[in-house]
Motif scaffolding. Structure first.
Motif, PDB file in Angstrom:
ATOM      1  N   GLU A   1      39.808  44.654  40.898  1.00 39.94           N
ATOM      2  CA  GLU A   1      40.552  44.968  39.680  1.00 39.94           C
ATOM      3  C   GLU A   1      41.818  45.731  40.058  1.00 39.94           C
ATOM      4  OE1 GLU A   1      40.039  47.896  35.826  1.00 39.94           O
ATOM      5  OE2 GLU A   1      38.233  47.094  36.777  1.00 39.94           O
ATOM      6  N   GLY A   2      42.932  45.394  39.392  1.00 38.90           N
ATOM      7  CA  GLY A   2      44.141  46.162  39.629  1.00 38.90           C
ATOM      8  C   GLY A   2      45.259  45.407  40.299  1.00 38.90           C
TER       9      GLY A   2
ATOM     10  N   ASP B   1      37.083  40.660  40.282  1.00 37.92           N
ATOM     11  CA  ASP B   1      36.734  41.753  39.382  1.00 37.92           C
ATOM     12  C   ASP B   1      37.785  41.871  38.286  1.00 37.92           C
ATOM     13  OD1 ASP B   1      35.521  43.920  38.246  1.00 37.92           O
ATOM     14  OD2 ASP B   1      35.961  45.327  39.863  1.00 37.92           O
ATOM     15  N   GLU B   2      37.432  41.426  37.093  1.00 35.79           N
ATOM     16  CA  GLU B   2      38.277  41.538  35.894  1.00 35.79           C
ATOM     17  C   GLU B   2      39.694  40.996  36.115  1.00 35.79           C
ATOM     18  OE1 GLU B   2      36.873  42.354  33.213  1.00 35.79           O
ATOM     19  OE2 GLU B   2      35.203  43.687  33.674  1.00 35.79           O
ATOM     20  N   PRO B   3      39.847  39.754  36.548  1.00 32.93           N
ATOM     21  CA  PRO B   3      41.207  39.242  36.796  1.00 32.93           C
ATOM     22  C   PRO B   3      42.057  39.110  35.551  1.00 32.93           C
ATOM     23  CG  PRO B   3      39.598  37.468  36.952  1.00 32.93           C
ATOM     24  CD  PRO B   3      38.819  38.749  36.867  1.00 32.93           C
ATOM     25  N   SER B   4      41.451  39.059  34.360  1.00 31.07           N
ATOM     26  CA  SER B   4      42.238  38.865  33.141  1.00 31.07           C
ATOM     27  C   SER B   4      42.692  40.173  32.507  1.00 31.07           C
ATOM     28  CB  SER B   4      41.422  38.071  32.116  1.00 31.07           C
ATOM     29  OG  SER B   4      40.399  38.873  31.549  1.00 31.07           O
ATOM     30  N   LEU B   5      42.295  41.310  33.070  1.00 29.69           N
ATOM     31  CA  LEU B   5      42.535  42.598  32.426  1.00 29.69           C
ATOM     32  C   LEU B   5      44.026  42.835  32.165  1.00 29.69           C
ATOM     33  CD1 LEU B   5      40.937  45.132  31.520  1.00 29.69           C
ATOM     34  CD2 LEU B   5      41.520  46.144  33.728  1.00 29.69           C
ATOM     35  N   GLY B   6      44.370  43.023  30.896  1.00 26.83           N
ATOM     36  CA  GLY B   6      45.737  43.358  30.518  1.00 26.83           C
ATOM     37  C   GLY B   6      46.719  42.213  30.536  1.00 26.83           C
ATOM     38  N   LEU B   7      46.243  40.979  30.712  1.00 25.43           N
ATOM     39  CA  LEU B   7      47.149  39.839  30.816  1.00 25.43           C
ATOM     40  C   LEU B   7      47.221  39.065  29.501  1.00 25.43           C
ATOM     41  CD1 LEU B   7      46.257  38.428  34.347  1.00 25.43           C
ATOM     42  CD2 LEU B   7      47.983  40.127  33.724  1.00 25.43           C
TER      43      LEU B   7
ATOM     44  N   VAL C   1      48.469  33.421  30.503  1.00 26.39           N
ATOM     45  CA  VAL C   1      48.299  33.718  31.924  1.00 26.39           C
ATOM     46  C   VAL C   1      46.830  33.661  32.303  1.00 26.39           C
ATOM     47  CG1 VAL C   1      48.667  35.439  33.734  1.00 26.39           C
ATOM     48  CG2 VAL C   1      50.388  35.128  31.942  1.00 26.39           C
ATOM     49  N   VAL C   2      45.978  34.213  31.433  1.00 27.70           N
ATOM     50  CA  VAL C   2      44.531  34.165  31.687  1.00 27.70           C
ATOM     51  C   VAL C   2      44.065  32.722  31.791  1.00 27.70           C
ATOM     52  CG1 VAL C   2      42.262  34.705  30.732  1.00 27.70           C
ATOM     53  CG2 VAL C   2      44.114  36.380  30.570  1.00 27.70           C
ATOM     54  N   ALA C   3      44.520  31.876  30.873  1.00 24.28           N
ATOM     55  CA  ALA C   3      44.122  30.472  30.893  1.00 24.28           C
ATOM     56  C   ALA C   3      44.553  29.794  32.189  1.00 24.28           C
ATOM     57  CB  ALA C   3      44.713  29.747  29.690  1.00 24.28           C
ATOM     58  N   ARG C   4      45.750  30.113  32.675  1.00 22.38           N
ATOM     59  CA  ARG C   4      46.230  29.522  33.923  1.00 22.38           C
ATOM     60  C   ARG C   4      45.366  29.963  35.100  1.00 22.38           C
ATOM     61  NH1 ARG C   4      51.444  27.960  36.100  1.00 22.38           N
ATOM     62  NH2 ARG C   4      52.475  28.562  34.181  1.00 22.38           N
ATOM     63  N   LEU C   5      45.083  31.263  35.176  1.00 19.42           N
ATOM     64  CA  LEU C   5      44.303  31.790  36.293  1.00 19.42           C
ATOM     65  C   LEU C   5      42.892  31.215  36.315  1.00 19.42           C
ATOM     66  CD1 LEU C   5      45.321  35.554  36.179  1.00 19.42           C
ATOM     67  CD2 LEU C   5      45.846  33.953  38.014  1.00 19.42           C
ATOM     68  N   LEU C   6      42.226  31.226  35.166  1.00 16.60           N
ATOM     69  CA  LEU C   6      40.859  30.734  35.125  1.00 16.60           C
ATOM     70  C   LEU C   6      40.802  29.221  35.320  1.00 16.60           C
ATOM     71  CD1 LEU C   6      39.256  32.935  32.322  1.00 16.60           C
ATOM     72  CD2 LEU C   6      39.349  33.321  34.797  1.00 16.60           C
ATOM     73  N   GLY C   7      41.838  28.535  34.874  1.00 11.97           N
ATOM     74  CA  GLY C   7      41.902  27.100  35.115  1.00 11.97           C
ATOM     75  C   GLY C   7      42.008  26.783  36.596  1.00 11.97           C
ATOM     76  N   VAL C   8      42.796  27.556  37.326  1.00 20.67           N
ATOM     77  CA  VAL C   8      42.892  27.365  38.776  1.00 20.67           C
ATOM     78  C   VAL C   8      41.541  27.606  39.431  1.00 20.67           C
ATOM     79  CG1 VAL C   8      43.854  28.345  40.900  1.00 20.67           C
ATOM     80  CG2 VAL C   8      45.350  27.829  38.969  1.00 20.67           C
TER      81      VAL C   8
ATOM     82  N   ALA D   1      33.488  38.467  37.699  1.00 25.99           N
ATOM     83  CA  ALA D   1      33.132  39.567  36.808  1.00 25.99           C
ATOM     84  C   ALA D   1      34.206  39.687  35.737  1.00 25.99           C
ATOM     85  CB  ALA D   1      33.010  40.872  37.593  1.00 25.99           C
ATOM     86  N   GLU D   2      33.808  39.585  34.474  1.00 24.64           N
ATOM     87  CA  GLU D   2      34.788  39.539  33.383  1.00 24.64           C
ATOM     88  C   GLU D   2      34.248  40.205  32.123  1.00 24.64           C
ATOM     89  OE1 GLU D   2      37.532  39.040  31.998  1.00 24.64           O
ATOM     90  OE2 GLU D   2      38.737  38.263  33.637  1.00 24.64           O
ATOM     91  N   GLN D   3      35.154  40.896  31.403  1.00 27.12           N
ATOM     92  CA  GLN D   3      34.837  41.353  30.056  1.00 27.12           C
ATOM     93  C   GLN D   3      35.389  40.399  29.000  1.00 27.12           C
ATOM     94  OE1 GLN D   3      35.980  45.579  29.772  1.00 27.12           O
ATOM     95  NE2 GLN D   3      33.789  45.996  29.758  1.00 27.12           N
TER      96      GLN D   3
END
Length: 242
Positions: free
Chosen positions: A86-87, A166-172, A176-183, A198-200
């Motif tokens: 995370e971070g 660890d929480e890659p979508s935090l604050g995005l 952007v989240v859709a692009r990252l998780l799609g990859v 790991a995701e909230q």
């Protein structure tokens, strides 16, 4: 790629009560598994323990049956584990290109040089087009979304067997989240990469995962197909907050 097995893992901080107490879980070869739970459930503790950043009091971490428990973090990475913490951790003084080449220095314990590195970096530019446009930009000038893309790309360029996030979508932003998780989904499907995410952001995570594992107070309280978890209102309300 590789199967990650967590066998009765107990982990704590200092002399306090354990955060994880005898946790067992298997992430099959080539699977994308979402690790879910509220703050304090033990998600980050588990990921840090898997790569050896937190010592285990008991239990084992195995990769394709080989016990990694006595190995250092560096040796676990050489064996094929990669953690994106995370971070949005990137080396902010280096450019995008330099960060990627840093990640490409090692593949499954073997040094990588010349054409192999160039090809790995070029592949990341295809996956993350915004990074290609900013390849000469220093890390500190990137947006939050670009930094997270770079952190993920730097991990992928090392060709890990198992990727821990660890929480890659935090604050995005949602796009952007859709692009990252799609990859992530595409990489798991195309290359057989094993992913523990790991995701909230439960809805987004379950939309790309095959399975969902729910932690509560350091214990696994559910381990089901992602679609089944998403459709269970009692479980969602009790542990996932939606």
């Amino acid at each position: 790629m590789s199967t990650l097995t967590i066998d009765r893992l107990t982990v704590g901080h200092g002399d306090g009560a354990p955060v994880l107490d005898g946790l067992s879980l298997e992430v099959p070869d080539g699977a994308l598994v979402a690790l879910l739970g509220a703050n304090g459930a033990g998600k980050t503790t588990l990921l840090r323990a898997l790569v050896g950043l937190l010592p285990a009091r008991a239990g084992r971490v195995l990769l394709d049956g080989a016990d990694l428990s006595a190995l250092s973090t560096e040796d676990r990475v050489r064996r094929g584990l990669a953690l994106v913490p995370e971070g949005r951790s990137v080396v902010v003084e280096l450019t995008v290109a330099e960060n990627l080449r840093l990640g490409a220095l090692r593949q499954a314990g073997r040094p990588r040089r010349g054409p192999a590195v160039d090809a790995a970096v070029a592949e990341m530019y295809e996956l993350f087009e915004p990074l290609a446009r900013r390849r000469d930009a220093a890390g500190h000038t990137l947006s939050g979304g670009e930094r997270q893309m770079l952190a993920l790309a730097r991990a992928l360029v090392s060709r890990p067997d198992v990727l821990l996030l660890d929480e890659p979508s935090l604050g995005l932003a949602p796009l952007v989240v859709a692009r990252l998780l799609g990859v992530l989904r595409d990489q798991a499907e195309a290359t057989g990469l094993t992913v523990l995410l790991a995701e909230q952001n439960v809805t987004s995570a379950l939309s790309v995962a095959e399975r969902g594992v729910v932690l509560s107070l350091g214990e696994v309280v559910a381990d089901r197909p992602a679609a089944e978890l998403a459709a269970d209102p009692a479980l969602r309300h009790a542990y996932l907050g939606f």
